[in-house]
Design a protein around this motif. Structure first.
Motif, PDB file in Angstrom:
ATOM      1  N   PHE A 214      17.317 -15.418 -23.785  1.00 37.50           N
ATOM      2  CA  PHE A 214      18.516 -14.590 -23.945  1.00 37.50           C
ATOM      3  C   PHE A 214      18.285 -13.167 -23.467  1.00 37.50           C
ATOM      4  O   PHE A 214      19.176 -12.541 -22.909  1.00 37.50           O
ATOM      5  N   TRP A 215      17.071 -12.654 -23.682  1.00 38.71           N
ATOM      6  CA  TRP A 215      16.758 -11.316 -23.179  1.00 38.71           C
ATOM      7  C   TRP A 215      16.853 -11.308 -21.659  1.00 38.71           C
ATOM      8  O   TRP A 215      17.459 -10.414 -21.075  1.00 38.71           O
ATOM      9  N   ARG A 216      16.269 -12.324 -21.004  1.00 43.91           N
ATOM     10  CA  ARG A 216      16.330 -12.412 -19.545  1.00 43.91           C
ATOM     11  C   ARG A 216      17.764 -12.628 -19.058  1.00 43.91           C
ATOM     12  O   ARG A 216      18.159 -12.088 -18.028  1.00 43.91           O
ATOM     13  N   LEU A 217      18.546 -13.392 -19.788  1.00 42.64           N
ATOM     14  CA  LEU A 217      19.951 -13.606 -19.436  1.00 42.64           C
ATOM     15  C   LEU A 217      20.724 -12.292 -19.480  1.00 42.64           C
ATOM     16  O   LEU A 217      21.453 -11.956 -18.544  1.00 42.64           O
ATOM     17  N   LEU A 218      20.553 -11.532 -20.530  1.00 40.54           N
ATOM     18  CA  LEU A 218      21.286 -10.275 -20.683  1.00 40.54           C
ATOM     19  C   LEU A 218      20.836  -9.201 -19.702  1.00 40.54           C
ATOM     20  O   LEU A 218      21.602  -8.318 -19.346  1.00 40.54           O
ATOM     21  N   HIS A 219      19.602  -9.282 -19.236  1.00 43.53           N
ATOM     22  CA  HIS A 219      19.076  -8.289 -18.299  1.00 43.53           C
ATOM     23  C   HIS A 219      19.097  -8.770 -16.845  1.00 43.53           C
ATOM     24  O   HIS A 219      18.473  -8.146 -15.989  1.00 43.53           O
TER      25      HIS A 219
ATOM     26  N   PHE B  61      30.684 -27.078  -4.558  1.00 51.40           N
ATOM     27  CA  PHE B  61      31.470 -25.885  -4.275  1.00 51.40           C
ATOM     28  C   PHE B  61      30.701 -24.988  -3.323  1.00 51.40           C
ATOM     29  O   PHE B  61      29.486 -24.935  -3.348  1.00 51.40           O
ATOM     30  N   GLN B  62      31.414 -24.284  -2.493  1.00 54.89           N
ATOM     31  CA  GLN B  62      30.788 -23.316  -1.602  1.00 54.89           C
ATOM     32  C   GLN B  62      30.778 -21.966  -2.301  1.00 54.89           C
ATOM     33  O   GLN B  62      31.306 -20.982  -1.812  1.00 54.89           O
ATOM     34  N   GLN B  63      30.159 -21.933  -3.461  1.00 54.43           N
ATOM     35  CA  GLN B  63      30.114 -20.729  -4.280  1.00 54.43           C
ATOM     36  C   GLN B  63      28.664 -20.373  -4.543  1.00 54.43           C
ATOM     37  O   GLN B  63      27.843 -21.240  -4.839  1.00 54.43           O
ATOM     38  N   GLU B  64      28.354 -19.096  -4.445  1.00 54.98           N
ATOM     39  CA  GLU B  64      26.984 -18.654  -4.671  1.00 54.98           C
ATOM     40  C   GLU B  64      26.602 -18.837  -6.141  1.00 54.98           C
ATOM     41  O   GLU B  64      27.414 -18.641  -7.032  1.00 54.98           O
ATOM     42  N   GLU B  65      25.367 -19.239  -6.365  1.00 60.18           N
ATOM     43  CA  GLU B  65      24.884 -19.476  -7.717  1.00 60.18           C
ATOM     44  C   GLU B  65      24.568 -18.131  -8.381  1.00 60.18           C
ATOM     45  O   GLU B  65      23.626 -17.444  -8.010  1.00 60.18           O
ATOM     46  N   THR B  66      25.370 -17.759  -9.348  1.00 60.76           N
ATOM     47  CA  THR B  66      25.177 -16.527 -10.112  1.00 60.76           C
ATOM     48  C   THR B  66      25.126 -16.872 -11.595  1.00 60.76           C
ATOM     49  O   THR B  66      25.457 -17.992 -11.996  1.00 60.76           O
TER      50      THR B  66
ATOM     51  N   PHE C  87      26.963 -19.918 -16.315  1.00 60.10           N
ATOM     52  CA  PHE C  87      27.189 -19.888 -17.761  1.00 60.10           C
ATOM     53  C   PHE C  87      28.643 -19.749 -18.173  1.00 60.10           C
ATOM     54  O   PHE C  87      28.947 -19.865 -19.358  1.00 60.10           O
ATOM     55  N   TRP C  88      29.573 -19.504 -17.227  1.00 55.55           N
ATOM     56  CA  TRP C  88      30.971 -19.335 -17.606  1.00 55.55           C
ATOM     57  C   TRP C  88      31.917 -20.217 -16.804  1.00 55.55           C
ATOM     58  O   TRP C  88      32.769 -20.867 -17.384  1.00 55.55           O
ATOM     59  N   THR C  89      31.827 -20.225 -15.479  1.00 56.90           N
ATOM     60  CA  THR C  89      32.828 -20.922 -14.680  1.00 56.90           C
ATOM     61  C   THR C  89      32.418 -22.323 -14.241  1.00 56.90           C
ATOM     62  O   THR C  89      33.263 -23.070 -13.766  1.00 56.90           O
TER      63      THR C  89
ATOM     64  N   ALA D 157      29.548 -25.903 -18.188  1.00 62.87           N
ATOM     65  CA  ALA D 157      29.469 -24.755 -19.087  1.00 62.87           C
ATOM     66  C   ALA D 157      30.805 -24.516 -19.772  1.00 62.87           C
ATOM     67  O   ALA D 157      30.845 -24.205 -20.968  1.00 62.87           O
ATOM     68  N   SER D 158      31.892 -24.695 -19.044  1.00 62.63           N
ATOM     69  CA  SER D 158      33.228 -24.523 -19.633  1.00 62.63           C
ATOM     70  C   SER D 158      33.458 -25.537 -20.749  1.00 62.63           C
ATOM     71  O   SER D 158      34.002 -25.204 -21.804  1.00 62.63           O
TER      72      SER D 158
END
Length: 71
Positions: free
Chosen positions: A17-22, A48-53, A58-60, A64-65
């Motif tokens: 979680f620390w690494r996720l938040l930072h 999807f042709q979407q960059e992995e962020t 974690f959201w879209t 995860a949804s």
């Protein structure tokens, strides 16, 4: 972020979680910013042709949804 370290979670969860938040989890977006060469920086989990962020993972991202809907 002191509340993370004072929580009663396992140390591996605290570090995650620390690494996720930072913004320190190794997503393809972070590797691109660090000039690490990959054939594609798009998400490997779906077509999807979407960059992995972090936001995508974690959201879209559909799985995860579904998890957030259960919570």
């Amino acid at each position: 972020f002191q509340w993370i370290w004072n929580s009663s979670c396992q140390p591996k969860h605290k570090v995650f979680f620390w690494r996720l938040l930072h913004d320190r989890l190794n997503t393809r977006n972070l590797l691109r910013r660090k000039t690490f060469h990959l054939d594609s920086y798009n998400c490997a989990l779906n077509n999807f042709q979407q960059e992995e962020t972090l936001h995508h993972l974690f959201w879209t991202y559909p799985f995860a949804s579904q998890c957030w809907d259960i919570i």
